[in-house]
Design a protein around this motif. Structure first.
Motif, PDB file in Angstrom:
ATOM      1  N   TYR A   1      64.119  27.083  31.795  1.00 52.41           N
ATOM      2  CA  TYR A   1      63.033  26.932  30.834  1.00 52.41           C
ATOM      3  C   TYR A   1      62.673  25.404  30.302  1.00 52.41           C
ATOM      4  O   TYR A   1      64.571  24.426  30.665  1.00 52.41           O
ATOM      5  CB  TYR A   1      63.325  27.650  29.569  1.00 52.41           C
ATOM      6  CG  TYR A   1      63.294  28.881  29.505  1.00 52.41           C
ATOM      7  CD1 TYR A   1      62.159  30.063  30.074  1.00 52.41           C
ATOM      8  CD2 TYR A   1      64.617  29.625  30.099  1.00 52.41           C
ATOM      9  CE1 TYR A   1      62.517  31.368  30.015  1.00 52.41           C
ATOM     10  CE2 TYR A   1      64.810  31.213  29.596  1.00 52.41           C
ATOM     11  CZ  TYR A   1      63.812  31.871  30.112  1.00 52.41           C
ATOM     12  OH  TYR A   1      63.623  32.967  30.706  1.00 52.41           O
TER      13      TYR A   1
ATOM     14  N   GLU B   1      63.802  34.396  27.214  1.00 51.23           N
ATOM     15  CA  GLU B   1      63.624  33.129  26.721  1.00 51.23           C
ATOM     16  C   GLU B   1      64.058  33.010  25.268  1.00 51.23           C
ATOM     17  O   GLU B   1      64.810  31.916  25.161  1.00 51.23           O
ATOM     18  CB  GLU B   1      62.792  32.336  26.624  1.00 51.23           C
ATOM     19  CG  GLU B   1      61.115  33.509  25.694  1.00 51.23           C
ATOM     20  CD  GLU B   1      60.273  33.986  27.071  1.00 51.23           C
ATOM     21  OE1 GLU B   1      59.727  35.322  26.094  1.00 51.23           O
ATOM     22  OE2 GLU B   1      61.144  34.891  28.121  1.00 51.23           O
TER      23      GLU B   1
ATOM     24  N   ARG C   1      58.929  21.037  25.871  1.00 51.24           N
ATOM     25  CA  ARG C   1      57.949  20.062  25.968  1.00 51.24           C
ATOM     26  C   ARG C   1      57.741  20.571  24.886  1.00 51.24           C
ATOM     27  O   ARG C   1      56.667  20.803  23.634  1.00 51.24           O
ATOM     28  CB  ARG C   1      56.632  20.641  27.223  1.00 51.24           C
ATOM     29  CG  ARG C   1      57.665  20.246  28.651  1.00 51.24           C
ATOM     30  CD  ARG C   1      56.416  21.548  29.596  1.00 51.24           C
ATOM     31  NE  ARG C   1      55.975  20.032  29.690  1.00 51.24           N
ATOM     32  CZ  ARG C   1      54.854  20.306  30.876  1.00 51.24           C
ATOM     33  NH1 ARG C   1      54.302  21.109  31.034  1.00 51.24           N
ATOM     34  NH2 ARG C   1      53.647  18.551  31.033  1.00 51.24           N
TER      35      ARG C   1
ATOM     36  N   HIS D   1      58.494  26.294  27.801  1.00 52.47           N
ATOM     37  CA  HIS D   1      57.826  26.522  28.913  1.00 52.47           C
ATOM     38  C   HIS D   1      58.481  27.096  29.828  1.00 52.47           C
ATOM     39  O   HIS D   1      59.626  26.357  30.155  1.00 52.47           O
ATOM     40  CB  HIS D   1      56.817  25.071  29.680  1.00 52.47           C
ATOM     41  CG  HIS D   1      56.082  24.910  28.334  1.00 52.47           C
ATOM     42  ND1 HIS D   1      55.913  24.007  27.296  1.00 52.47           N
ATOM     43  CD2 HIS D   1      55.006  24.546  28.588  1.00 52.47           C
ATOM     44  CE1 HIS D   1      55.316  23.051  26.538  1.00 52.47           C
ATOM     45  NE2 HIS D   1      53.964  24.514  27.767  1.00 52.47           N
ATOM     46  N   ASP D   2      58.404  27.981  31.563  1.00 54.85           N
ATOM     47  CA  ASP D   2      58.798  27.759  32.400  1.00 54.85           C
ATOM     48  C   ASP D   2      59.429  26.029  33.124  1.00 54.85           C
ATOM     49  O   ASP D   2      58.111  25.721  33.479  1.00 54.85           O
ATOM     50  CB  ASP D   2      58.132  29.153  33.470  1.00 54.85           C
ATOM     51  CG  ASP D   2      58.749  29.360  34.338  1.00 54.85           C
ATOM     52  OD1 ASP D   2      59.750  30.159  34.401  1.00 54.85           O
ATOM     53  OD2 ASP D   2      58.534  28.823  35.660  1.00 54.85           O
TER      54      ASP D   2
ATOM     55  N   THR E   1      59.590  25.971  36.416  1.00 56.06           N
ATOM     56  CA  THR E   1      59.324  25.768  37.524  1.00 56.06           C
ATOM     57  C   THR E   1      57.936  25.551  37.210  1.00 56.06           C
ATOM     58  O   THR E   1      57.619  24.572  38.191  1.00 56.06           O
ATOM     59  CB  THR E   1      59.749  26.208  38.386  1.00 56.06           C
ATOM     60  OG1 THR E   1      59.505  28.178  38.063  1.00 56.06           O
ATOM     61  CG2 THR E   1      60.761  26.190  38.890  1.00 56.06           C
ATOM     62  N   SER E   2      57.137  26.503  36.758  1.00 57.19           N
ATOM     63  CA  SER E   2      55.973  26.500  37.001  1.00 57.19           C
ATOM     64  C   SER E   2      55.353  25.934  35.417  1.00 57.19           C
ATOM     65  O   SER E   2      54.041  25.646  35.462  1.00 57.19           O
ATOM     66  CB  SER E   2      55.274  28.086  36.306  1.00 57.19           C
ATOM     67  OG  SER E   2      55.377  28.535  35.579  1.00 57.19           O
ATOM     68  N   LEU E   3      55.903  25.304  35.019  1.00 53.20           N
ATOM     69  CA  LEU E   3      55.494  24.912  33.471  1.00 53.20           C
ATOM     70  C   LEU E   3      54.698  25.517  32.436  1.00 53.20           C
ATOM     71  O   LEU E   3      53.766  24.681  31.327  1.00 53.20           O
ATOM     72  CB  LEU E   3      54.621  23.442  33.664  1.00 53.20           C
ATOM     73  CG  LEU E   3      55.873  22.156  33.896  1.00 53.20           C
ATOM     74  CD1 LEU E   3      55.427  20.772  34.614  1.00 53.20           C
ATOM     75  CD2 LEU E   3      57.013  21.921  33.557  1.00 53.20           C
ATOM     76  N   GLN E   4      54.746  26.625  32.872  1.00 61.49           N
ATOM     77  CA  GLN E   4      54.022  27.967  31.927  1.00 61.49           C
ATOM     78  C   GLN E   4      54.527  28.342  30.427  1.00 61.49           C
ATOM     79  O   GLN E   4      55.344  28.137  30.388  1.00 61.49           O
ATOM     80  CB  GLN E   4      53.398  29.339  32.413  1.00 61.49           C
ATOM     81  CG  GLN E   4      52.595  30.863  31.689  1.00 61.49           C
ATOM     82  CD  GLN E   4      53.310  31.441  32.797  1.00 61.49           C
ATOM     83  OE1 GLN E   4      53.631  31.516  33.370  1.00 61.49           O
ATOM     84  NE2 GLN E   4      52.026  32.810  31.734  1.00 61.49           N
ATOM     85  N   PHE E   5      53.421  27.743  29.122  1.00 58.83           N
ATOM     86  CA  PHE E   5      53.558  27.707  28.606  1.00 58.83           C
ATOM     87  C   PHE E   5      54.244  29.168  27.823  1.00 58.83           C
ATOM     88  O   PHE E   5      53.654  30.421  28.576  1.00 58.83           O
ATOM     89  CB  PHE E   5      52.207  27.502  27.499  1.00 58.83           C
ATOM     90  CG  PHE E   5      52.545  28.375  25.717  1.00 58.83           C
ATOM     91  CD1 PHE E   5      53.171  27.410  25.066  1.00 58.83           C
ATOM     92  CD2 PHE E   5      52.274  29.497  25.218  1.00 58.83           C
ATOM     93  CE1 PHE E   5      53.694  27.930  23.693  1.00 58.83           C
ATOM     94  CE2 PHE E   5      52.090  29.324  23.657  1.00 58.83           C
ATOM     95  CZ  PHE E   5      53.595  28.846  23.143  1.00 58.83           C
ATOM     96  N   LEU E   6      55.177  29.412  27.667  1.00 58.91           N
ATOM     97  CA  LEU E   6      55.833  30.769  26.964  1.00 58.91           C
ATOM     98  C   LEU E   6      56.000  31.243  25.297  1.00 58.91           C
ATOM     99  O   LEU E   6      55.247  31.441  24.637  1.00 58.91           O
ATOM    100  CB  LEU E   6      57.441  30.710  27.339  1.00 58.91           C
ATOM    101  CG  LEU E   6      57.700  30.515  28.609  1.00 58.91           C
ATOM    102  CD1 LEU E   6      58.920  30.118  29.262  1.00 58.91           C
ATOM    103  CD2 LEU E   6      56.767  31.923  29.534  1.00 58.91           C
ATOM    104  N   THR E   7      56.186  29.969  24.651  1.00 58.28           N
ATOM    105  CA  THR E   7      56.235  30.032  23.092  1.00 58.28           C
ATOM    106  C   THR E   7      56.684  29.138  22.591  1.00 58.28           C
ATOM    107  O   THR E   7      56.982  28.056  23.010  1.00 58.28           O
ATOM    108  CB  THR E   7      57.457  31.171  22.718  1.00 58.28           C
ATOM    109  OG1 THR E   7      57.324  31.539  21.437  1.00 58.28           O
ATOM    110  CG2 THR E   7      58.784  30.713  22.405  1.00 58.28           C
TER     111      THR E   7
END
Length: 159
Positions: free
Chosen positions: A85, A59, A88, A101-102, A104-110
């Motif tokens: 990525y 990322e 948001r 965020h990712d 596809t999953s909208l998972q928080f990365l950093t």
């Protein structure tokens, strides 16, 4: 073949002694010590992008790559999207920060400002606030002042 030109420099004695000592320790002429020192001092510094590309997380590398060429918010989002990525608004309830965020999953990365520029830095660079920031409740107004067109500046309300 490289052309050479003789140059005369006035140097402090202590610097001349350092050059001489370095030349003796490496068994090379003092002129070569100076050439090496000048090349090292004047060489362009490699960018952060090139220094740590291999050590970066995917990322971080995607963000640095996208940031290096993006011309605006939409271009940045498109480039990040191609790498999987998305940026948001809002990190831990702070609407003044952006997060990676990712896609596809909208998972928080950093948080963006932990690996790159702040949202305000990008707003200045792209000359616009992050898209949708005005629609967010409690969002901060853009940090850049609004400039009215010349024909509106002198106008007064006649009502």
């Amino acid at each position: 073949m490289m052309k050479h030109l003789s140059v005369t420099l006035q140097l402090p004695l202590d610097l001349i002694e350092l050059i001489d000592a370095q030349a003796r320790s490496e068994e090379i002429p003092p002129a070569e010590v100076m050439r090496r020192a000048l090349r090292a001092a004047l060489a362009p510094e490699p960018s952060f992008d090139l220094i740590n590309r291999a050590a970066m997380s995917p990322e971080d590398a995607a963000l640095q790559s996208a940031l290096s060429v993006a011309s605006g918010w939409l271009d940045l989002q498109n480039r990040l999207g191609q790498a999987g990525y998305v940026l948001r608004l809002g990190v831990a309830g702070d609407l003044g920060r952006l997060a990676l965020h990712d896609r596809t999953s909208l998972q928080f990365l950093t948080a963006l400002d932990e690996i790159g520029p702040t949202m305000d830095d990008l707003a200045l660079r792209f000359r616009a606030p992050f898209p949708g920031i005005a629609a967010q409740p409690g969002a901060r107004p853009p940090q850049t002042p609004r400039i009215l067109p010349a024909w509106l500046r002198g106008r007064r309300d006649s009502a």
